[in-house]
Scaffold this motif. Sequence first.
Motif, mmCIF file in Angstrom:
data_model
loop_
_atom_site.group_PDB
_atom_site.id
_atom_site.type_symbol
_atom_site.label_atom_id
_atom_site.label_comp_id
_atom_site.label_asym_id
_atom_site.label_seq_id
_atom_site.Cartn_x
_atom_site.Cartn_y
_atom_site.Cartn_z
ATOM 1 N N SER A 97 58.384 44.301 -43.315
ATOM 2 C CA SER A 97 57.089 44.601 -43.813
ATOM 3 C C SER A 97 56.071 45.086 -43.010
ATOM 4 O O SER A 97 55.501 43.989 -42.265
ATOM 5 N N TYR A 99 52.787 46.090 -44.399
ATOM 6 C CA TYR A 99 51.748 45.653 -44.994
ATOM 7 C C TYR A 99 51.787 45.582 -46.524
ATOM 8 O O TYR A 99 52.389 46.724 -47.020
ATOM 9 N N PRO A 100 51.419 44.877 -47.141
ATOM 10 C CA PRO A 100 51.334 44.496 -48.557
ATOM 11 C C PRO A 100 50.143 45.225 -49.243
ATOM 12 O O PRO A 100 48.951 45.314 -48.820
ATOM 13 N N ARG A 105 54.475 47.354 -51.465
ATOM 14 C CA ARG A 105 55.040 46.790 -50.199
ATOM 15 C C ARG A 105 55.448 47.939 -49.311
ATOM 16 O O ARG A 105 56.537 48.569 -49.898
ATOM 17 N N TYR A 107 57.630 49.057 -45.961
ATOM 18 C CA TYR A 107 58.292 48.586 -45.086
ATOM 19 C C TYR A 107 58.757 50.233 -44.091
ATOM 20 O O TYR A 107 58.564 51.040 -44.583
ATOM 21 N N ASN A 123 55.454 46.098 -55.959
ATOM 22 C CA ASN A 123 55.116 44.810 -55.632
ATOM 23 C C ASN A 123 55.406 44.091 -57.173
ATOM 24 O O ASN A 123 54.422 43.694 -57.654
#
Length: 173
Positions: A97, A99-100, A105, A107, A123
Amino acid sequence: VSHLLSLFVLLCELLFLLNLFLSYFSLCCSSNSADMAAVCVAVVGKENQPLYLRTAEPDTNLTFHYYVHTSLDVIEEKVIQSAGSKSTELRDMYLGSLYPTEDYRIYGYITNTKVKLIIIVENTNSLTKESEIKTVFRSLHVAYCNVLCNPFYTPGEKIVSKAFDKMVLSVLQ
């Protein structure tokens, strides 16, 4: 020249066998990737030029182009961190990951030739399994290698391949 041609043929045969193995592995060992709810798949070249970007809804291309561009900084940081950790084991191509955001999200995955594969997933409340994401990245990597094996494709140019499109559309559905 004949040595280069035979080396190219051998490389294509190895990629074909790898593709078969990964397809078999993903059928046997992974769950359905339809649970993943991917909304964007991107391929970015080693000089950070966009080679391919496909979204589930075409009117959101600009928004996801921004997310992909933003994730390149995180990829650079992760690559530098992994290069600085003087470990003798092979570098994992899956970056995990990146960053959300509130809604998505992001990847990342990087090839040995520094080409970046990025998947943006909705998300949702259900957790996406890392094994599902890794399987999708491996399939994308194989599809990208198949694009490279096309003698009419020049590495670094935009990807225009019906087979690659078909594979990406299967991830987005």
